[in-house]
Design a protein around this motif. Structure first.
Motif, PDB file in Angstrom:
ATOM      1  N   GLU A   1      -3.950  -2.802  -6.815  1.00 55.09           N
ATOM      2  CA  GLU A   1      -3.714  -2.897  -5.370  1.00 55.09           C
ATOM      3  C   GLU A   1      -3.345  -1.529  -4.791  1.00 55.09           C
ATOM      4  O   GLU A   1      -3.811  -1.147  -3.715  1.00 55.09           O
ATOM      5  CB  GLU A   1      -2.592  -3.906  -5.086  1.00 55.09           C
ATOM      6  CG  GLU A   1      -2.935  -5.342  -5.414  1.00 55.09           C
ATOM      7  CD  GLU A   1      -3.966  -5.923  -4.464  1.00 55.09           C
ATOM      8  OE1 GLU A   1      -4.081  -5.431  -3.327  1.00 55.09           O
ATOM      9  OE2 GLU A   1      -4.667  -6.868  -4.866  1.00 55.09           O
ATOM     10  N   LEU A   2      -2.527  -0.785  -5.510  1.00 53.92           N
ATOM     11  CA  LEU A   2      -2.105   0.526  -5.013  1.00 53.92           C
ATOM     12  C   LEU A   2      -3.266   1.503  -4.912  1.00 53.92           C
ATOM     13  O   LEU A   2      -3.301   2.336  -3.999  1.00 53.92           O
ATOM     14  CB  LEU A   2      -1.011   1.094  -5.920  1.00 53.92           C
ATOM     15  CG  LEU A   2       0.352   0.396  -5.835  1.00 53.92           C
ATOM     16  CD1 LEU A   2       1.254   0.845  -6.961  1.00 53.92           C
ATOM     17  CD2 LEU A   2       1.014   0.656  -4.490  1.00 53.92           C
ATOM     18  N   PHE A   3      -4.220   1.419  -5.840  1.00 51.09           N
ATOM     19  CA  PHE A   3      -5.346   2.342  -5.804  1.00 51.09           C
ATOM     20  C   PHE A   3      -6.147   2.204  -4.519  1.00 51.09           C
ATOM     21  O   PHE A   3      -6.791   3.161  -4.081  1.00 51.09           O
ATOM     22  CB  PHE A   3      -6.245   2.157  -7.032  1.00 51.09           C
ATOM     23  CG  PHE A   3      -5.970   3.165  -8.108  1.00 51.09           C
ATOM     24  CD1 PHE A   3      -6.502   4.443  -8.038  1.00 51.09           C
ATOM     25  CD2 PHE A   3      -5.135   2.851  -9.169  1.00 51.09           C
ATOM     26  CE1 PHE A   3      -6.226   5.386  -9.013  1.00 51.09           C
ATOM     27  CE2 PHE A   3      -4.853   3.789 -10.150  1.00 51.09           C
ATOM     28  CZ  PHE A   3      -5.403   5.062 -10.071  1.00 51.09           C
ATOM     29  N   GLY A   4      -6.123   1.033  -3.923  1.00 51.53           N
ATOM     30  CA  GLY A   4      -6.824   0.851  -2.662  1.00 51.53           C
ATOM     31  C   GLY A   4      -6.114   1.484  -1.479  1.00 51.53           C
ATOM     32  O   GLY A   4      -6.648   1.485  -0.363  1.00 51.53           O
ATOM     33  N   HIS A   5      -4.926   2.054  -1.714  1.00 46.27           N
ATOM     34  CA  HIS A   5      -4.135   2.625  -0.612  1.00 46.27           C
ATOM     35  C   HIS A   5      -3.701   4.053  -0.923  1.00 46.27           C
ATOM     36  O   HIS A   5      -2.692   4.532  -0.387  1.00 46.27           O
ATOM     37  CB  HIS A   5      -2.923   1.733  -0.335  1.00 46.27           C
ATOM     38  CG  HIS A   5      -3.286   0.391   0.195  1.00 46.27           C
ATOM     39  ND1 HIS A   5      -3.318   0.082   1.531  1.00 46.27           N
ATOM     40  CD2 HIS A   5      -3.693  -0.732  -0.464  1.00 46.27           C
ATOM     41  CE1 HIS A   5      -3.693  -1.175   1.686  1.00 46.27           C
ATOM     42  NE2 HIS A   5      -3.937  -1.692   0.489  1.00 46.27           N
ATOM     43  N   ILE A   6      -4.449   4.737  -1.785  1.00 44.15           N
ATOM     44  CA  ILE A   6      -4.121   6.130  -2.101  1.00 44.15           C
ATOM     45  C   ILE A   6      -4.206   6.997  -0.852  1.00 44.15           C
ATOM     46  O   ILE A   6      -3.361   7.862  -0.619  1.00 44.15           O
ATOM     47  CB  ILE A   6      -5.054   6.649  -3.213  1.00 44.15           C
ATOM     48  CG1 ILE A   6      -4.681   6.018  -4.557  1.00 44.15           C
ATOM     49  CG2 ILE A   6      -4.976   8.169  -3.310  1.00 44.15           C
ATOM     50  CD1 ILE A   6      -5.613   6.386  -5.682  1.00 44.15           C
ATOM     51  N   ASN A   7      -5.215   6.774  -0.033  1.00 44.29           N
ATOM     52  CA  ASN A   7      -5.380   7.556   1.194  1.00 44.29           C
ATOM     53  C   ASN A   7      -4.309   7.143   2.202  1.00 44.29           C
ATOM     54  O   ASN A   7      -4.240   5.976   2.605  1.00 44.29           O
ATOM     55  CB  ASN A   7      -6.777   7.308   1.778  1.00 44.29           C
ATOM     56  CG  ASN A   7      -7.089   8.247   2.926  1.00 44.29           C
ATOM     57  OD1 ASN A   7      -6.180   8.828   3.548  1.00 44.29           O
ATOM     58  ND2 ASN A   7      -8.360   8.415   3.227  1.00 44.29           N
ATOM     59  N   PRO A   8      -3.455   8.085   2.635  1.00 40.88           N
ATOM     60  CA  PRO A   8      -2.390   7.733   3.585  1.00 40.88           C
ATOM     61  C   PRO A   8      -2.920   7.190   4.910  1.00 40.88           C
ATOM     62  O   PRO A   8      -2.238   6.405   5.573  1.00 40.88           O
ATOM     63  CB  PRO A   8      -1.650   9.060   3.794  1.00 40.88           C
ATOM     64  CG  PRO A   8      -1.993   9.892   2.612  1.00 40.88           C
ATOM     65  CD  PRO A   8      -3.391   9.496   2.228  1.00 40.88           C
ATOM     66  N   GLN A   9      -4.128   7.597   5.284  1.00 39.20           N
ATOM     67  CA  GLN A   9      -4.714   7.086   6.519  1.00 39.20           C
ATOM     68  C   GLN A   9      -5.125   5.633   6.314  1.00 39.20           C
ATOM     69  O   GLN A   9      -5.896   5.304   5.426  1.00 39.20           O
ATOM     70  CB  GLN A   9      -5.918   7.929   6.932  1.00 39.20           C
ATOM     71  CG  GLN A   9      -5.566   9.363   7.269  1.00 39.20           C
ATOM     72  CD  GLN A   9      -6.785  10.157   7.737  1.00 39.20           C
ATOM     73  OE1 GLN A   9      -7.906   9.682   7.688  1.00 39.20           O
ATOM     74  NE2 GLN A   9      -6.546  11.379   8.190  1.00 39.20           N
ATOM     75  N   GLY A  10      -4.591   4.762   7.110  1.00 34.97           N
ATOM     76  CA  GLY A  10      -4.900   3.349   6.989  1.00 34.97           C
ATOM     77  C   GLY A  10      -4.110   2.648   5.900  1.00 34.97           C
ATOM     78  O   GLY A  10      -4.401   1.495   5.568  1.00 34.97           O
ATOM     79  N   ARG A  11      -3.114   3.321   5.344  1.00 35.26           N
ATOM     80  CA  ARG A  11      -2.299   2.730   4.270  1.00 35.26           C
ATOM     81  C   ARG A  11      -1.418   1.614   4.824  1.00 35.26           C
ATOM     82  O   ARG A  11      -0.793   1.757   5.875  1.00 35.26           O
ATOM     83  CB  ARG A  11      -1.443   3.804   3.621  1.00 35.26           C
ATOM     84  CG  ARG A  11      -0.504   3.291   2.526  1.00 35.26           C
ATOM     85  CD  ARG A  11       0.321   4.423   1.933  1.00 35.26           C
ATOM     86  NE  ARG A  11      -0.502   5.351   1.158  1.00 35.26           N
ATOM     87  CZ  ARG A  11      -0.044   6.461   0.601  1.00 35.26           C
ATOM     88  NH1 ARG A  11       1.234   6.814   0.768  1.00 35.26           N
ATOM     89  NH2 ARG A  11      -0.845   7.245  -0.096  1.00 35.26           N
ATOM     90  N   ASP A  12      -1.383   0.494   4.108  1.00 29.40           N
ATOM     91  CA  ASP A  12      -0.494  -0.612   4.452  1.00 29.40           C
ATOM     92  C   ASP A  12       0.815  -0.385   3.697  1.00 29.40           C
ATOM     93  O   ASP A  12       0.920  -0.708   2.515  1.00 29.40           O
ATOM     94  CB  ASP A  12      -1.142  -1.943   4.048  1.00 29.40           C
ATOM     95  CG  ASP A  12      -0.298  -3.151   4.418  1.00 29.40           C
ATOM     96  OD1 ASP A  12       0.923  -3.000   4.609  1.00 29.40           O
ATOM     97  OD2 ASP A  12      -0.874  -4.266   4.488  1.00 29.40           O
TER      98      ASP A  12
END
Length: 218
Positions: free
Chosen positions: A111-122
Protein backbone atom coordinates in the motif's frame (compact mmCIF):
# COMPACT_ATOMS: atom_id res chain seq x y z
CA UNK A 1 11.99 -34.57 -13.40
CA UNK A 2 14.70 -32.66 -11.54
CA UNK A 3 16.88 -32.91 -14.66
CA UNK A 4 14.29 -31.05 -16.77
CA UNK A 5 15.16 -27.43 -17.63
CA UNK A 6 13.76 -24.79 -15.30
CA UNK A 7 12.50 -21.34 -16.23
CA UNK A 8 11.60 -18.58 -13.80
CA UNK A 9 9.40 -15.78 -15.08
CA UNK A 10 10.94 -12.98 -13.11
CA UNK A 11 10.87 -9.25 -12.37
CA UNK A 12 14.04 -7.86 -10.81
CA UNK A 13 12.23 -5.42 -8.52
CA UNK A 14 9.63 -7.89 -7.24
CA UNK A 15 10.37 -8.93 -3.64
CA UNK A 16 8.52 -12.17 -4.33
CA UNK A 17 10.62 -12.99 -7.38
CA UNK A 18 13.72 -12.01 -5.39
CA UNK A 19 12.72 -14.57 -2.76
CA UNK A 20 12.83 -17.30 -5.41
CA UNK A 21 16.06 -16.03 -6.94
CA UNK A 22 17.73 -16.15 -3.54
CA UNK A 23 16.68 -19.78 -3.08
CA UNK A 24 17.85 -20.61 -6.61
CA UNK A 25 21.24 -18.94 -6.07
CA UNK A 26 21.72 -20.60 -2.69
CA UNK A 27 20.92 -23.98 -4.21
CA UNK A 28 23.25 -23.38 -7.17
CA UNK A 29 20.54 -24.24 -9.68
CA UNK A 30 20.73 -23.59 -13.41
CA UNK A 31 17.47 -21.71 -14.02
CA UNK A 32 16.69 -19.56 -17.06
CA UNK A 33 15.44 -16.14 -15.94
CA UNK A 34 12.77 -14.70 -18.23
CA UNK A 35 12.07 -11.02 -17.72
CA UNK A 36 8.45 -9.97 -17.30
CA UNK A 37 7.75 -6.26 -17.16
CA UNK A 38 6.14 -3.37 -19.00
CA UNK A 39 6.67 -4.03 -22.70
CA UNK A 40 8.56 -7.28 -22.02
CA UNK A 41 5.79 -9.78 -21.31
CA UNK A 42 6.57 -13.02 -23.18
CA UNK A 43 3.62 -14.07 -25.37
CA UNK A 44 3.19 -17.42 -23.59
CA UNK A 45 3.12 -15.94 -20.07
CA UNK A 46 -0.61 -15.26 -19.82
CA UNK A 47 -1.48 -18.74 -21.03
CA UNK A 48 0.52 -20.52 -18.31
CA UNK A 49 -1.57 -19.59 -15.26
CA UNK A 50 -4.71 -17.52 -14.61
CA UNK A 51 -2.87 -15.74 -11.78
CA UNK A 52 -0.76 -13.77 -14.33
CA UNK A 53 1.85 -12.73 -11.78
CA UNK A 54 5.57 -13.20 -11.28
CA UNK A 55 7.29 -15.22 -10.10
CA UNK A 56 6.26 -18.29 -12.04
CA UNK A 57 8.37 -21.44 -12.30
CA UNK A 58 8.10 -23.82 -15.24
CA UNK A 59 9.83 -27.17 -14.79
CA UNK A 60 9.02 -29.76 -17.39
CA UNK A 61 5.25 -30.21 -17.23
CA UNK A 62 5.01 -28.49 -13.85
CA UNK A 63 3.82 -24.87 -13.80
CA UNK A 64 4.23 -23.45 -10.30
CA UNK A 65 3.05 -19.92 -9.38
CA UNK A 66 3.48 -18.01 -6.08
CA UNK A 67 6.86 -17.49 -4.44
CA UNK A 68 6.33 -19.58 -1.31
CA UNK A 69 4.95 -22.45 -3.37
CA UNK A 70 7.91 -22.26 -5.76
CA UNK A 71 10.44 -22.37 -2.92
CA UNK A 72 8.66 -25.30 -1.26
CA UNK A 73 8.48 -27.08 -4.63
CA UNK A 74 12.24 -26.79 -5.06
CA UNK A 75 12.64 -28.35 -1.63
CA UNK A 76 10.17 -31.14 -2.34
CA UNK A 77 11.92 -32.24 -5.52
CA UNK A 78 15.30 -32.22 -3.79
CA UNK A 79 16.82 -29.55 -6.00
CA UNK A 80 20.18 -28.32 -4.73
CA UNK A 81 21.14 -27.73 -1.12
CA UNK A 82 18.22 -28.08 1.33
CA UNK A 83 16.85 -24.82 2.73
CA UNK A 84 14.51 -26.29 5.34
CA UNK A 85 15.82 -26.91 8.86
CA UNK A 86 15.83 -30.46 10.19
CA UNK A 87 13.64 -30.17 13.30
CA UNK A 88 9.89 -29.58 13.51
CA UNK A 89 10.28 -26.62 15.88
CA UNK A 90 12.79 -24.88 13.61
CA UNK A 91 10.64 -25.57 10.55
CA UNK A 92 7.67 -24.04 12.35
CA UNK A 93 9.77 -20.97 13.18
CA UNK A 94 10.91 -20.74 9.56
CA UNK A 95 7.31 -20.80 8.34
CA UNK A 96 6.19 -18.32 11.01
CA UNK A 97 8.83 -15.78 9.98
CA UNK A 98 7.86 -16.16 6.33
CA UNK A 99 4.19 -15.77 7.20
CA UNK A 100 4.79 -12.62 9.24
CA UNK A 101 6.57 -11.24 6.20
CA UNK A 102 3.93 -12.22 3.67
CA UNK A 103 0.84 -11.21 5.65
CA UNK A 104 1.92 -8.39 7.92
CA UNK A 105 4.94 -6.76 6.28
CA UNK A 106 4.30 -6.99 2.55
CA UNK A 107 0.63 -6.02 2.68
CA UNK A 108 1.11 -2.56 4.26
CA UNK A 109 4.35 -2.08 2.34
CA UNK A 110 2.49 -2.71 -0.92
CA UNK A 111 0.00 0.00 0.00
CA UNK A 112 2.81 2.41 0.85
CA UNK A 113 4.53 1.88 -2.49
CA UNK A 114 1.50 3.37 -4.18
CA UNK A 115 2.09 6.62 -2.26
CA UNK A 116 5.84 7.16 -2.65
CA UNK A 117 5.19 10.30 -4.70
CA UNK A 118 4.28 13.10 -2.25
CA UNK A 119 2.00 14.64 -4.88
CA UNK A 120 -1.41 13.10 -4.43
CA UNK A 121 -0.30 11.17 -1.33
CA UNK A 122 -3.09 10.08 1.01
CA UNK A 123 -1.43 10.91 4.31
CA UNK A 124 -4.11 9.23 6.41
CA UNK A 125 -3.57 5.99 4.49
CA UNK A 126 0.20 6.35 4.80
CA UNK A 127 -0.03 6.87 8.57
CA UNK A 128 -2.32 3.86 8.96
CA UNK A 129 -0.22 1.52 6.84
CA UNK A 130 3.05 2.68 8.36
CA UNK A 131 1.66 1.93 11.81
CA UNK A 132 0.79 -1.60 10.66
CA UNK A 133 4.19 -2.06 9.02
CA UNK A 134 6.11 -0.95 12.10
CA UNK A 135 4.00 -3.24 14.27
CA UNK A 136 4.87 -6.18 12.01
CA UNK A 137 8.59 -5.35 12.09
CA UNK A 138 8.26 -5.34 15.87
CA UNK A 139 6.90 -8.90 15.70
CA UNK A 140 9.87 -9.85 13.55
CA UNK A 141 12.15 -8.26 16.13
CA UNK A 142 10.66 -10.56 18.77
CA UNK A 143 11.53 -13.70 16.79
CA UNK A 144 15.00 -12.70 15.55
CA UNK A 145 18.01 -12.72 17.87
CA UNK A 146 20.51 -10.78 15.76
CA UNK A 147 22.18 -13.89 14.36
CA UNK A 148 23.11 -13.77 10.65
CA UNK A 149 20.56 -16.50 9.84
CA UNK A 150 16.90 -16.44 10.81
CA UNK A 151 16.68 -20.10 11.83
CA UNK A 152 19.05 -22.96 12.54
CA UNK A 153 22.42 -21.34 11.92
CA UNK A 154 22.29 -21.62 8.14
CA UNK A 155 20.38 -20.15 5.21
CA UNK A 156 16.75 -21.24 5.10
CA UNK A 157 13.55 -20.36 3.29
CA UNK A 158 12.90 -17.80 6.04
CA UNK A 159 15.95 -15.86 4.91
CA UNK A 160 14.81 -16.08 1.29
CA UNK A 161 11.56 -14.39 2.31
CA UNK A 162 12.98 -11.82 4.72
CA UNK A 163 15.96 -10.43 2.80
CA UNK A 164 13.90 -8.73 0.04
CA UNK A 165 11.33 -7.49 2.54
CA UNK A 166 13.94 -5.89 4.78
CA UNK A 167 15.65 -4.37 1.76
CA UNK A 168 12.44 -2.55 0.91
CA UNK A 169 11.69 -1.64 4.53
CA UNK A 170 15.14 -0.06 4.79
CA UNK A 171 14.56 1.83 1.53
CA UNK A 172 10.96 2.89 2.00
CA UNK A 173 11.35 4.39 5.48
CA UNK A 174 13.22 7.55 4.39
CA UNK A 175 10.65 8.10 1.63
CA UNK A 176 8.07 8.63 4.38
CA UNK A 177 10.19 10.52 6.89
CA UNK A 178 11.61 7.53 8.81
CA UNK A 179 15.37 7.87 8.52
CA UNK A 180 17.33 4.66 9.23
CA UNK A 181 14.16 2.72 10.12
CA UNK A 182 16.02 -0.43 11.21
CA UNK A 183 17.85 1.43 14.00
CA UNK A 184 14.77 1.01 16.19
CA UNK A 185 14.95 -2.78 15.78
CA UNK A 186 18.49 -3.84 16.80
CA UNK A 187 18.06 -7.60 16.41
CA UNK A 188 16.48 -7.21 13.00
CA UNK A 189 19.14 -4.70 11.95
CA UNK A 190 21.94 -7.04 13.08
CA UNK A 191 20.29 -9.95 11.29
CA UNK A 192 19.92 -8.00 8.04
CA UNK A 193 23.54 -6.85 8.19
CA UNK A 194 24.74 -10.38 8.89
CA UNK A 195 22.66 -12.23 6.29
CA UNK A 196 23.95 -9.97 3.52
CA UNK A 197 27.39 -11.51 4.01
CA UNK A 198 25.98 -14.67 2.43
CA UNK A 199 26.80 -14.61 -1.31
CA UNK A 200 23.25 -15.44 -2.44
CA UNK A 201 21.71 -12.77 -0.20
CA UNK A 202 24.33 -10.21 -1.27
CA UNK A 203 23.58 -10.93 -4.92
CA UNK A 204 19.83 -10.46 -4.48
CA UNK A 205 20.36 -7.30 -2.41
CA UNK A 206 22.52 -5.82 -5.20
CA UNK A 207 19.96 -6.79 -7.86
CA UNK A 208 17.15 -5.11 -5.93
CA UNK A 209 19.24 -1.98 -5.36
CA UNK A 210 20.07 -1.71 -9.08
CA UNK A 211 16.44 -2.27 -10.08
CA UNK A 212 15.16 0.29 -7.60
CA UNK A 213 17.68 2.86 -8.82
CA UNK A 214 16.52 2.28 -12.40
CA UNK A 215 12.90 2.72 -11.36
CA UNK A 216 13.67 5.93 -9.46
CA UNK A 217 15.75 7.23 -12.37
CA UNK A 218 19.00 7.55 -10.44
Amino acid sequence: MTSSPMKLYNAQLSPFAARCRLAIYAKGLDVEMIDVGPGTVPPEFDTLTPIHKVPLLVHGDAVVPESETICEYLEDIGAGAPLRPEGAVERARMRLLSRIGDLYIMEPMGELFGHINPQGRDQALVDREMTELLKAIGWLEHYLDGSPFAVGGRLSLADCALVPMLFFFDQIGPMFGHASPLKTYPSTEAYYKGIRAHPAAAKVDAELDAALRRMMGS
